[in-house]
Motif scaffolding. Structure first.
Motif, PDB file in Angstrom:
ATOM      1  N   THR A  69      -7.343  -0.143  10.075  1.00 34.78           N
ATOM      2  CA  THR A  69      -6.908  -0.804   8.974  1.00 34.78           C
ATOM      3  C   THR A  69      -6.532  -2.441   9.587  1.00 34.78           C
ATOM      4  O   THR A  69      -6.774  -3.197   8.926  1.00 34.78           O
TER       5      THR A  69
ATOM      6  N   GLY B 296      -6.771   3.177   3.648  1.00 34.94           N
ATOM      7  CA  GLY B 296      -5.725   2.281   4.405  1.00 34.94           C
ATOM      8  C   GLY B 296      -4.660   3.104   5.412  1.00 34.94           C
ATOM      9  O   GLY B 296      -3.950   3.984   4.513  1.00 34.94           O
ATOM     10  N   TYR B 297      -4.444   2.770   6.455  1.00 35.21           N
ATOM     11  CA  TYR B 297      -3.452   3.453   7.354  1.00 35.21           C
ATOM     12  C   TYR B 297      -3.585   4.736   7.366  1.00 35.21           C
ATOM     13  O   TYR B 297      -2.573   5.581   7.018  1.00 35.21           O
TER      14      TYR B 297
ATOM     15  N   HIS C 233      -4.189   3.947   0.001  1.00 39.82           N
ATOM     16  CA  HIS C 233      -3.459   4.960   0.765  1.00 39.82           C
ATOM     17  C   HIS C 233      -2.962   6.036  -0.001  1.00 39.82           C
ATOM     18  O   HIS C 233      -2.376   5.835  -1.189  1.00 39.82           O
TER      19      HIS C 233
ATOM     20  N   LEU D  74       0.864  -1.236   0.053  1.00 32.94           N
ATOM     21  CA  LEU D  74      -0.087  -0.248  -0.002  1.00 32.94           C
ATOM     22  C   LEU D  74       0.871   1.223  -0.016  1.00 32.94           C
ATOM     23  O   LEU D  74       0.645   1.962  -0.854  1.00 32.94           O
ATOM     24  N   PHE D  75       2.021   1.256   0.879  1.00 27.71           N
ATOM     25  CA  PHE D  75       2.562   2.438   0.920  1.00 27.71           C
ATOM     26  C   PHE D  75       3.702   2.621  -0.399  1.00 27.71           C
ATOM     27  O   PHE D  75       3.768   3.710  -0.760  1.00 27.71           O
TER      28      PHE D  75
ATOM     29  N   GLU E 192      -7.037   9.355   2.594  1.00 18.41           N
ATOM     30  CA  GLU E 192      -6.914   7.949   2.288  1.00 18.41           C
ATOM     31  C   GLU E 192      -8.335   7.417   1.777  1.00 18.41           C
ATOM     32  O   GLU E 192      -8.408   6.745   1.064  1.00 18.41           O
TER      33      GLU E 192
END
Length: 278
Positions: free
Chosen positions: A263, A248-249, A278, A135-136, A167
């Motif tokens: 998350t 997410g996050y 994200h 995701l990151f 997000e």
């Protein structure tokens, strides 16, 4: 539209669910699959009395390569039999590196990433780290599916866990192709204010989806101190949602791991497919 769909396989029991979901999406959107078989080759153990790696390291690596090759051949046969537009299964080796870091480089030019959640004992922490890393690193939406609940396509009912954050905004826009095909969409906001400004914010997101031809409604729910992830999944079960969409996050992954977060809770407990951005 979802025209380029990456499917990440890591040798776990969730791979079959990911491949099945990818095939369904490719057929539905007339897209093409990019299946990736990841093989993580661990760093060698070094002897305290020598600078050379342990002699068993090479044998272990070869064993892992053979296992990945067998899995890739099996998946390729399944894809050939499914008559779906697909690239050949690509084996990606992560030599002395994390598999998610290598997978991220392969997924920059995809519309979405599909990955299966493994059910094996002790696989949870490793799996969450991989999903968080992807995701990151990629900036691409991720669809996480579970053997406990296969993806239903076309997706009829979708639940959006909404917060006015970057997000969450990214998630609904990444999911537009799915939302536009759904029969109904429910936007759920937890612990929102009851004033006019809060009602205006909820109306804005609902109107935005309506402008895109999406049949959406928004409900505000007081969590009463109950864990938000549990409430989202419970509500998803109650309305019979086929998919949950969430940002997410919103916090850093460090904060998520130390203090917990929505998350992490969704990834750990969800059986329904989840799309995260994200």
């Amino acid at each position: 539209m979802l025209k380029d769909i990456a499917v990440i396989m890591t040798g776990g029991d969730g791979d079959s669910s990911a491949v099945n979901a990818g095939v369904k999406l490719a057929r539905h959107f007339d897209g093409k699959l990019r299946p990736l078989q990841m093989v993580e080759l661990p760093a060698p153990a070094f002897s305290t009395s020598a600078i050379l790696p342990h002699p068993q390291t090479q044998a272990l690596h070869e064993q892992l390569r053979r296992r990945a090759s067998t899995a890739a051949e099996r998946t390729q046969s399944e894809l050939d039999a499914a008559h779906v537009d697909t690239h050949r299964v690509r084996i990606v080796e992560a030599l002395y590196a994390h598999a998610w870091a290598m997978a991220a480089r392969e997924c920059y030019c995809t519309d979405t990433i599909v990955i299966g959640k493994h059910q094996q004992k002790d696989a949870g922490k490793w799996q969450l780290q991989n999903i968080g890393g992807l995701l990151f690193q990629t900036g691409r939406p991720m669809l996480i599916v579970s053997p406990a609940s296969e993806l239903s396509v076309p997706i009829k009912k979708i639940l959006i866990a909404w917060r006015p954050t970057r997000e969450a905004s990214r998630a609904i826009h990444d999911a537009m192709p799915l939302l536009q095909k759904a029969e109904s969409v429910e936007i759920v906001v937890y612990d929102d204010d009851a004033d006019q400004d809060a009602r205006h914010r909820r109306r804005v997101v609902t109107d935005h989806l309506w402008h895109h031809g999406i049949n959406a409604r928004c409900v505000a729910i007081d969590s009463r101190g109950v864990d938000i992830a549990s409430l989202i999944l419970s509500h998803s079960d109650n309305i019979g949602a086929d998919l949950v969409i969430a940002g997410g996050y919103g916090h850093s992954r460090f904060v998520e791991w130390v203090l917990g977060g929505v998350t992490r809770g969704l990834l750990a407990e969800a059986k329904v497919p989840i799309l995260l951005s994200h």
